[in-house]
Design a protein around this motif. Structure first.
Motif, PDB file in Angstrom:
ATOM      1  N   GLU A 105      67.648  -7.276 -21.608  1.00 34.51           N
ATOM      2  CA  GLU A 105      68.093  -5.890 -21.770  1.00 34.51           C
ATOM      3  C   GLU A 105      66.911  -4.925 -21.747  1.00 34.51           C
ATOM      4  OE1 GLU A 105      70.986  -8.733 -23.060  1.00 34.51           O
ATOM      5  OE2 GLU A 105      68.921  -8.406 -23.779  1.00 34.51           O
ATOM      6  N   ARG A 106      65.822  -5.299 -22.427  1.00 35.96           N
ATOM      7  CA  ARG A 106      64.635  -4.426 -22.474  1.00 35.96           C
ATOM      8  C   ARG A 106      64.001  -4.327 -21.088  1.00 35.96           C
ATOM      9  NH1 ARG A 106      61.429  -0.846 -23.314  1.00 35.96           N
ATOM     10  NH2 ARG A 106      60.042  -0.643 -25.121  1.00 35.96           N
ATOM     11  N   PHE A 107      63.939  -5.443 -20.390  1.00 40.13           N
ATOM     12  CA  PHE A 107      63.382  -5.450 -19.037  1.00 40.13           C
ATOM     13  C   PHE A 107      64.227  -4.591 -18.100  1.00 40.13           C
ATOM     14  CE2 PHE A 107      63.434  -7.325 -14.755  1.00 40.13           C
ATOM     15  CZ  PHE A 107      62.089  -7.204 -14.422  1.00 40.13           C
ATOM     16  N   THR A 108      65.547  -4.742 -18.177  1.00 38.16           N
ATOM     17  CA  THR A 108      66.448  -3.960 -17.327  1.00 38.16           C
ATOM     18  C   THR A 108      66.291  -2.473 -17.598  1.00 38.16           C
ATOM     19  OG1 THR A 108      68.047  -5.776 -17.256  1.00 38.16           O
ATOM     20  CG2 THR A 108      68.863  -3.583 -16.697  1.00 38.16           C
ATOM     21  N   ARG A 109      66.113  -2.124 -18.868  1.00 39.97           N
ATOM     22  CA  ARG A 109      65.937  -0.714 -19.213  1.00 39.97           C
ATOM     23  C   ARG A 109      64.631  -0.162 -18.659  1.00 39.97           C
ATOM     24  NH1 ARG A 109      66.508  -1.058 -24.498  1.00 39.97           N
ATOM     25  NH2 ARG A 109      64.513  -0.355 -25.307  1.00 39.97           N
ATOM     26  N   LEU A 110      63.573  -0.949 -18.748  1.00 40.75           N
ATOM     27  CA  LEU A 110      62.284  -0.516 -18.204  1.00 40.75           C
ATOM     28  C   LEU A 110      62.369  -0.287 -16.698  1.00 40.75           C
ATOM     29  CD1 LEU A 110      59.716  -2.791 -20.084  1.00 40.75           C
ATOM     30  CD2 LEU A 110      59.739  -0.290 -20.099  1.00 40.75           C
ATOM     31  N   MET A 111      63.024  -1.200 -16.007  1.00 42.54           N
ATOM     32  CA  MET A 111      63.142  -1.058 -14.558  1.00 42.54           C
ATOM     33  C   MET A 111      64.068   0.099 -14.189  1.00 42.54           C
ATOM     34  SD  MET A 111      61.064  -3.329 -13.449  1.00 42.54           S
ATOM     35  CE  MET A 111      61.424  -3.464 -11.698  1.00 42.54           C
ATOM     36  N   ALA A 112      65.148   0.280 -14.954  1.00 42.31           N
ATOM     37  CA  ALA A 112      66.098   1.357 -14.661  1.00 42.31           C
ATOM     38  C   ALA A 112      65.470   2.729 -14.846  1.00 42.31           C
ATOM     39  CB  ALA A 112      67.332   1.218 -15.551  1.00 42.31           C
ATOM     40  N   GLN A 113      64.531   2.829 -15.792  1.00 43.66           N
ATOM     41  CA  GLN A 113      63.876   4.113 -16.038  1.00 43.66           C
ATOM     42  C   GLN A 113      63.086   4.586 -14.822  1.00 43.66           C
ATOM     43  OE1 GLN A 113      61.509   3.232 -19.470  1.00 43.66           O
ATOM     44  NE2 GLN A 113      63.108   3.735 -20.928  1.00 43.66           N
ATOM     45  N   SER A 114      62.717   3.665 -13.956  1.00 45.18           N
ATOM     46  CA  SER A 114      61.916   4.048 -12.795  1.00 45.18           C
ATOM     47  C   SER A 114      62.747   4.734 -11.715  1.00 45.18           C
ATOM     48  CB  SER A 114      61.239   2.815 -12.187  1.00 45.18           C
ATOM     49  OG  SER A 114      62.159   2.036 -11.437  1.00 45.18           O
ATOM     50  N   GLU A 115      64.102   4.699 -11.866  1.00 49.36           N
ATOM     51  CA  GLU A 115      64.993   5.314 -10.875  1.00 49.36           C
ATOM     52  C   GLU A 115      64.673   4.807  -9.468  1.00 49.36           C
ATOM     53  OE1 GLU A 115      64.494   9.508 -11.431  1.00 49.36           O
ATOM     54  OE2 GLU A 115      65.409   9.496 -13.407  1.00 49.36           O
ATOM     55  N   ASP A 116      64.575   3.482  -9.356  1.00 50.82           N
ATOM     56  CA  ASP A 116      64.321   2.800  -8.088  1.00 50.82           C
ATOM     57  C   ASP A 116      62.914   3.036  -7.537  1.00 50.82           C
ATOM     58  OD1 ASP A 116      66.898   1.706  -8.025  1.00 50.82           O
ATOM     59  OD2 ASP A 116      67.705   3.536  -7.134  1.00 50.82           O
ATOM     60  N   ALA A 117      62.020   3.600  -8.363  1.00 48.86           N
ATOM     61  CA  ALA A 117      60.640   3.783  -7.900  1.00 48.86           C
ATOM     62  C   ALA A 117      59.907   2.449  -7.820  1.00 48.86           C
ATOM     63  CB  ALA A 117      59.892   4.739  -8.825  1.00 48.86           C
ATOM     64  N   LEU A 118      60.266   1.497  -8.699  1.00 48.43           N
ATOM     65  CA  LEU A 118      59.581   0.212  -8.726  1.00 48.43           C
ATOM     66  C   LEU A 118      60.340  -0.823  -7.907  1.00 48.43           C
ATOM     67  CD1 LEU A 118      58.549  -0.167 -12.485  1.00 48.43           C
ATOM     68  CD2 LEU A 118      57.321   0.944 -10.616  1.00 48.43           C
ATOM     69  N   PRO A 119      59.631  -1.592  -7.104  1.00 46.92           N
ATOM     70  CA  PRO A 119      60.279  -2.722  -6.417  1.00 46.92           C
ATOM     71  C   PRO A 119      60.601  -3.811  -7.438  1.00 46.92           C
ATOM     72  CG  PRO A 119      57.917  -2.752  -6.030  1.00 46.92           C
ATOM     73  CD  PRO A 119      58.199  -1.473  -6.760  1.00 46.92           C
ATOM     74  N   PRO A 120      61.594  -4.645  -7.176  1.00 48.25           N
ATOM     75  CA  PRO A 120      61.933  -5.718  -8.132  1.00 48.25           C
ATOM     76  C   PRO A 120      60.841  -6.769  -8.201  1.00 48.25           C
ATOM     77  CG  PRO A 120      63.177  -5.969  -6.100  1.00 48.25           C
ATOM     78  CD  PRO A 120      62.482  -4.655  -5.994  1.00 48.25           C
ATOM     79  N   LEU A 121      60.681  -7.361  -9.384  1.00 48.37           N
ATOM     80  CA  LEU A 121      59.713  -8.444  -9.521  1.00 48.37           C
ATOM     81  C   LEU A 121      60.215  -9.680  -8.790  1.00 48.37           C
ATOM     82  CD1 LEU A 121      58.503  -6.653 -11.825  1.00 48.37           C
ATOM     83  CD2 LEU A 121      58.014  -8.775 -13.033  1.00 48.37           C
ATOM     84  N   ASP A 122      59.292 -10.382  -8.147  1.00 47.65           N
ATOM     85  CA  ASP A 122      59.615 -11.622  -7.460  1.00 47.65           C
ATOM     86  C   ASP A 122      59.195 -12.786  -8.366  1.00 47.65           C
ATOM     87  OD1 ASP A 122      60.007 -13.758  -5.822  1.00 47.65           O
ATOM     88  OD2 ASP A 122      58.491 -13.211  -4.339  1.00 47.65           O
ATOM     89  N   PHE A 123      60.182 -13.450  -8.978  1.00 48.81           N
ATOM     90  CA  PHE A 123      59.900 -14.532  -9.912  1.00 48.81           C
ATOM     91  C   PHE A 123      59.753 -15.882  -9.218  1.00 48.81           C
ATOM     92  CE2 PHE A 123      61.951 -11.393 -12.700  1.00 48.81           C
ATOM     93  CZ  PHE A 123      61.073 -11.381 -13.771  1.00 48.81           C
ATOM     94  N   SER A 124      59.899 -15.925  -7.887  1.00 43.17           N
ATOM     95  CA  SER A 124      59.851 -17.214  -7.186  1.00 43.17           C
ATOM     96  C   SER A 124      58.470 -17.844  -7.262  1.00 43.17           C
ATOM     97  CB  SER A 124      60.275 -17.037  -5.725  1.00 43.17           C
ATOM     98  OG  SER A 124      59.379 -16.170  -5.036  1.00 43.17           O
ATOM     99  N   ASN A 125      57.407 -17.036  -7.344  1.00 45.59           N
ATOM    100  CA  ASN A 125      56.044 -17.539  -7.537  1.00 45.59           C
ATOM    101  C   ASN A 125      55.555 -17.041  -8.892  1.00 45.59           C
ATOM    102  OD1 ASN A 125      53.351 -18.223  -7.571  1.00 45.59           O
ATOM    103  ND2 ASN A 125      52.917 -17.489  -5.503  1.00 45.59           N
ATOM    104  N   PRO A 126      55.351 -17.917  -9.865  1.00 45.87           N
ATOM    105  CA  PRO A 126      55.001 -17.462 -11.214  1.00 45.87           C
ATOM    106  C   PRO A 126      53.588 -16.912 -11.353  1.00 45.87           C
ATOM    107  CG  PRO A 126      54.928 -19.849 -11.111  1.00 45.87           C
ATOM    108  CD  PRO A 126      55.485 -19.384  -9.790  1.00 45.87           C
TER     109      PRO A 126
END
Length: 284
Positions: A105-126
């Motif tokens: 929930e906290r992560f989603t809120r942080l990303m949502a605050q960017s109003e799509d300014a931030l690209p999504p994190l790619d978790f496939s490579n840690p």
């Protein structure tokens, strides 16, 4: 090379310190050289970010093997099954691992605050191999560990998330010029009126009705400093005023939003080169 342990000498236990701040979990682990540490097919409910000092780990997730080194910041998605084993320790300083835990929930809120300014994190490579991400991770963790300025800590977290998203995805941060309205004056007014409170970047963005990432860039471009740097300068200005009025350093620290007297003294020496006691009774 792994640090040697003398025969029959029992390795010290790993030392773990855990705390939370602003709905975020933190952990700092001092690793004991020679003490085995391994995790076999486990997961966390939170999104985890971590970085090592003087140690290397070998991990496995999604059927792939990874070597996690002190140059990396490691990210794991919530619910990601993984295994990891301490491969070796090196250096004279104690090996250390710093960790940040963000709920979904906290992560989603942080990303949502960017109003799509931030690209999504790619978790496939840690493993993120980016010196700026590594440096931002450490300063963010240390800022929350000190706990003396929540606005500074939350600002560092926003810079970290932005750079991490960019490095992880390979895509640039996209900020629309249409959203870059003049908000600096409103932010300054709020900081001046609430300098004695614990202010977060979320608070400031909400008052300014602005994307926090946009607000940070715009404020720095117009004022030459970040919001938390402005807040600290104003707190010191007010502190000098109260000290000249005869109040004690302990009283002034509480009145000006410093966590305690030692925090006030530390900031005075950093910014002014003198202690609060030298300001008393002298015009500044």
């Amino acid at each position: 090379m792994t640090t040697a342990i003398a025969p029959h000498e029992e390795p010290k236990r790993h030392q773990i310190m855990a705390w939370s701040a602003d709905d975020i979990g933190f952990q700092k682990v001092e690793l004991s050289p020679g003490k085995v540490m391994a995790f076999n097919r486990i997961f966390h409910d939170e999104i985890v970010m971590l970085a090592f000092t003087n140690s290397t780990w070998r991990s496995e997730q999604n059927g792939r093997d990874y070597l996690e080194t002190p140059q990396h910041v490691v990210i794991r998605d919530a619910g990601q099954i993984y295994s990891a084993k301490l491969e070796e320790t090196s250096g004279r300083a104690a090996p250390e691992c710093r960790e940040i835990y963000l709920s979904r929930e906290r992560f989603t809120r942080l990303m949502a605050q960017s109003e799509d300014a931030l690209p999504p994190l790619d978790f496939s490579n840690p493993c993120i191999d980016d010196p700026q991400v590594r440096a931002l991770f450490v300063t963010t963790h240390q800022a929350f560990e000190r706990g003396d300025c929540l606005l500074e800590a939350s600002t560092q977290l926003s810079w970290l998330m932005a750079r991490m998203a960019q490095a992880s995805s390979g895509r640039a941060v996209q900020i629309s010029a249409a959203r870059c309205q003049k908000r600096s004056r409103l932010a300054i007014d709020y900081l001046r009126e609430n300098f004695y409170r614990k202010v977060t970047l979320e608070d400031l963005a909400r008052v300014c009705e602005a994307n926090p990432y946009v607000l940070l860039r715009q404020f720095k471009a117009e004022q030459g400093v970040t919001p938390h740097e402005y807040l600290m300068a104003y707190r010191l200005y007010k502190a000098r005023h109260y000290l000249r009025a005869g109040l004690s350093s302990a009283e002034v620290a509480l009145m000006c939003g410093f966590s305690d007297q030692s925090h006030l003294i530390r900031r005075f020496k950093q910014r002014l080169g003198v202690s609060p006691g030298s300001i008393v009774g002298k015009p500044v």
